[in-house]
Design a protein around this motif. Structure first.
Motif, PDB file in Angstrom:
ATOM      1  N   ILE A  32      28.305  35.259  30.886  1.00 22.54           N
ATOM      2  CA  ILE A  32      29.346  34.857  29.922  1.00 22.54           C
ATOM      3  C   ILE A  32      28.912  33.651  29.099  1.00 22.54           C
ATOM      4  O   ILE A  32      29.314  33.500  27.942  1.00 22.54           O
ATOM      5  CB  ILE A  32      30.695  34.590  30.627  1.00 22.54           C
ATOM      6  N   MET A  70      28.770  33.675  25.146  1.00 20.25           N
ATOM      7  CA  MET A  70      29.424  32.628  24.371  1.00 20.25           C
ATOM      8  C   MET A  70      28.441  31.941  23.423  1.00 20.25           C
ATOM      9  O   MET A  70      28.781  31.617  22.280  1.00 20.25           O
ATOM     10  CB  MET A  70      30.049  31.599  25.307  1.00 20.25           C
ATOM     11  N   ALA A  92      28.684  31.238  19.430  1.00 24.19           N
ATOM     12  CA  ALA A  92      28.726  29.841  19.012  1.00 24.19           C
ATOM     13  C   ALA A  92      27.563  29.478  18.098  1.00 24.19           C
ATOM     14  O   ALA A  92      27.736  28.804  17.078  1.00 24.19           O
ATOM     15  CB  ALA A  92      28.716  28.939  20.246  1.00 24.19           C
ATOM     16  N   ILE A 142      34.004  38.347  22.459  1.00 22.33           N
ATOM     17  CA  ILE A 142      33.262  37.266  23.116  1.00 22.33           C
ATOM     18  C   ILE A 142      34.147  36.042  23.313  1.00 22.33           C
ATOM     19  O   ILE A 142      34.165  35.435  24.393  1.00 22.33           O
ATOM     20  CB  ILE A 142      32.015  36.901  22.286  1.00 22.33           C
ATOM     21  N   PHE A 143      34.901  35.676  22.297  1.00 19.92           N
ATOM     22  CA  PHE A 143      35.702  34.452  22.351  1.00 19.92           C
ATOM     23  C   PHE A 143      36.950  34.595  23.213  1.00 19.92           C
ATOM     24  O   PHE A 143      37.603  33.606  23.535  1.00 19.92           O
ATOM     25  CB  PHE A 143      36.113  34.032  20.933  1.00 19.92           C
ATOM     26  N   THR A 151      35.556  36.353  27.720  1.00 19.59           N
ATOM     27  CA  THR A 151      34.790  35.449  28.581  1.00 19.59           C
ATOM     28  C   THR A 151      35.728  34.539  29.377  1.00 19.59           C
ATOM     29  O   THR A 151      35.558  34.375  30.587  1.00 19.59           O
ATOM     30  CB  THR A 151      33.822  34.595  27.744  1.00 19.59           C
ATOM     31  N   TYR A 152      36.721  33.970  28.710  1.00 20.54           N
ATOM     32  CA  TYR A 152      37.672  33.093  29.391  1.00 20.54           C
ATOM     33  C   TYR A 152      38.572  33.880  30.352  1.00 20.54           C
ATOM     34  O   TYR A 152      38.977  33.362  31.393  1.00 20.54           O
ATOM     35  CB  TYR A 152      38.531  32.344  28.378  1.00 20.54           C
ATOM     36  N   GLN A 159      34.871  26.571  32.739  1.00 18.84           N
ATOM     37  CA  GLN A 159      35.399  26.532  31.374  1.00 18.84           C
ATOM     38  C   GLN A 159      34.857  25.324  30.619  1.00 18.84           C
ATOM     39  O   GLN A 159      34.656  25.379  29.404  1.00 18.84           O
ATOM     40  CB  GLN A 159      36.923  26.534  31.401  1.00 18.84           C
ATOM     41  N   LEU A 193      31.477  26.423  29.452  1.00 16.13           N
ATOM     42  CA  LEU A 193      31.587  27.299  28.284  1.00 16.13           C
ATOM     43  C   LEU A 193      31.852  26.495  27.008  1.00 16.13           C
ATOM     44  O   LEU A 193      31.304  26.791  25.950  1.00 16.13           O
ATOM     45  CB  LEU A 193      32.708  28.323  28.496  1.00 16.13           C
ATOM     46  N   SER A 194      32.698  25.496  27.137  1.00 16.94           N
ATOM     47  CA  SER A 194      32.993  24.649  25.975  1.00 16.94           C
ATOM     48  C   SER A 194      31.754  23.862  25.557  1.00 16.94           C
ATOM     49  O   SER A 194      31.521  23.629  24.367  1.00 16.94           O
ATOM     50  CB  SER A 194      34.138  23.693  26.303  1.00 16.94           C
ATOM     51  N   TRP A 254      29.274  25.307  23.025  1.00 16.55           N
ATOM     52  CA  TRP A 254      29.499  25.083  21.592  1.00 16.55           C
ATOM     53  C   TRP A 254      28.768  23.828  21.112  1.00 16.55           C
ATOM     54  O   TRP A 254      28.207  23.810  20.012  1.00 16.55           O
ATOM     55  CB  TRP A 254      30.998  24.942  21.310  1.00 16.55           C
ATOM     56  N   SER A 295      43.645  32.294  22.194  1.00 23.76           N
ATOM     57  CA  SER A 295      42.465  32.219  21.331  1.00 23.76           C
ATOM     58  C   SER A 295      42.839  32.399  19.864  1.00 23.76           C
ATOM     59  O   SER A 295      42.315  31.708  18.984  1.00 23.76           O
ATOM     60  CB  SER A 295      41.440  33.286  21.738  1.00 23.76           C
TER      61      SER A 295
END
Length: 485
Positions: A12, A16, A20, A111-112, A115-116, A132, A135-136, A139, A392
């Motif tokens: 994931i 992501m 990104a 994807i956006f 994944t979450y 999470q 994942l952030s 970006w 999202s």
């Protein structure tokens, strides 16, 4: 964390990263692309159509993930993204590139969102906060790596390769997902809500068109905006009536519990603050303080670092203080950081700027990570995809509305500044260039004007963060046992 979970995290995160890094790489390569394809006038469509299709597809993927499973739905989204990427690389003119970017955006919507959703399904609460955060952070890594990767590919290969380079990463992500993600769900034979999809899509298209038209009209009020909002309201009313009768609505209205609604509103406001940071801090560092684009990129990196740190701390704080209290604390940090931004001036130390953005990143990490958890836990498993997708979508809308309104406020106040100096008919767009000869304006005055416009934007951010904090306190009044596990 066992091997399967570790592989899922890698899958994931790679997925992501695909979405990104795409934005930052394309932004870097766009001057070269438009020069070769002779399409400078269509440059905005390359970005806006991608944003539009990803926004439209987000709630659709959320529902499909609930009906047919996260693994296959995300894999299909990645495949669509890779097909769009390949076609973009084969583009022979700007119109082909714009259409193929739209296909990319359709894949990016999965994807956006999913994944979450997978994180909410597979991992425990402490793991969820940490992952999470990772994942952030992707970006932030993409914002730094993207320009370097784009520059390297253009210099040594060609701009076409910025799209081809996605393919091996996407394949790796799909393989890891298919091999490691095990899920059980009841197959639903109810028909897909096509009427709901169409009416919701028209609503999103019309709304985003109206908002994006603000930037072109250069004023908050325009006929196209009013007409767009009227038709948006009409389609939303139709959508509401359709969804009430649908057997499998694309957005089940029961997901909007009290905690869900407030969490989504806070997410929307925080997203508006985030886009302001992404757009105006690099502009401030480069055009006001006078540093290079490379230095600007490095200066923004601490946002990602503090974002990741906050997720590590949160995994313990959520258990100790509760999710809602963490959102309140994060909102207070965001308000504090917005107040600090208001103290920036023409000769602020870059170290101080980095420190302020570091604090802001900590607030973002706490807010977004915890809000996602609250939204996911406000519904049962079979509605989690739709709930995550709605969150999202609202983040996308927050960023789209925010960047348009901030742009108008920023430009109007630049014009206002020059009007006070006796200069009329000044085009704010000319100030973004360092070509002082063409503008006829001394560089010191240009910096003063830009700084003035940004300070007004910062004041608006303070107001938004105050509203966000009030909503956070309202969320804190909702007991955790009102939230579904």
């Amino acid at each position: 964390m066992n091997t399967k979970k570790s592989n899922i995290v890698v899958a994931i995160m790679v997925a992501m990263f695909l979405g990104a890094v795409e934005g930052t790489v394309v932004t870097t390569a766009m001057p070269t692309i438009v020069k070769q394809l002779n399409g400078f006038s269509e440059i905005s469509l390359v970005f806006s159509l991608y944003l539009l299709t990803s926004a439209i597809s987000t709630p659709i993927y959320g529902k499909l993930a609930d009906l047919y499973g996260r693994k296959n739905t995300l894999s299909i989204g990645i495949i669509i993204f890779l097909i769009g990427s390949s076609l973009c690389g084969l583009s022979q003119n700007m119109y082909q590139l714009i259409v193929f970017r739209g296909i990319q955006g359709i894949g990016a919507g999965a994807i956006f969102t999913i994944t979450y959703t997978i994180v909410g399904d597979v991992f425990s609460l402490p793991e969820r906060a940490r992952i999470q955060g990772w994942l952030s952070t992707v970006w932030g890594i993409a914002s730094i790596a993207g320009p370097f990767l784009g520059g390297f590919l253009i210099q040594y290969l060609s701009w076409h390769w910025i799209f081809y380079v996605n393919i091996p990463f996407g394949i790796v992500s799909i393989i890891l997902l298919q091999k490691n993600l095990e899920e059980t769900f009841q197959k639903n034979n109810n028909p897909i809500d096509f009427v709901g999809i169409v009416t919701l899509s028209f609503s999103i298209v019309l709304f985003l068109y109206g908002i994006l038209s603000i930037q072109h009209n250069k004023k908050l009020y325009s006929t196209s905006l009013v007409v767009s909002l009227i038709f948006t309201a009409i389609f939303l009313i139709i959508f509401y009536k359709v969804e009430r009768k649908a057997k499998e609505p694309i957005i089940p209205f029961e997901i909007f519990t009290k905690s869900n609604i407030i969490a989504n509103l806070v997410s929307l406001l925080a997203s508006a603050i985030l886009i302001a940071l992404d757009v105006y801090m690099p502009l401030y560092i480069q055009s006001v303080l006078g540093y290079s684009a490379a230095i600007s990129g490095v200066a923004m990196a601490p946002v990602s670092i503090s974002w990741l740190l906050s997720s590590v701390i949160l995994s313990k704080a959520i258990f100790k203080y509760g999710k809602n209290s963490v959102v309140c604390i994060s909102s207070i940090i965001l308000l504090l950081s917005c107040l600090l931004l208001g103290t920036l001036y023409l000769r602020t130390s870059l170290v101080l700027v980095i420190f302020y953005t570091f604090i802001m990143g900590f607030g973002f990490g706490g807010a977004f990570t915890t809000l996602t958890i609250i939204v996911q836990e406000s519904v049962y498993y079979n509605k989690r995809g739709a709930a995550t997708a709605s969150n999202s979508l609202l983040r996308t809308i927050g960023q789209t509305v925010g960047v348009s309104i901030f742009g108008i406020i920023f430009n109007l106040n630049i014009v206002r500044y020059f009007y006070k100096l006796g200069r009329k008919n000044v085009d704010p767009n000319s100030l973004y260039s360092s070509d002082v000869i063409n503008t006829g304006i001394p560089i010191s005055v240009m910096k003063d004007a830009l700084n003035y416009g940004m300070h007004v934007v910062f004041i608006v951010l303070i107001i938004i963060s105050i509203v966000s904090l009030i909503l956070s306190f309202m969320l804190n009044n909702i007991k955790d046992n009102d939230i579904k596990g």
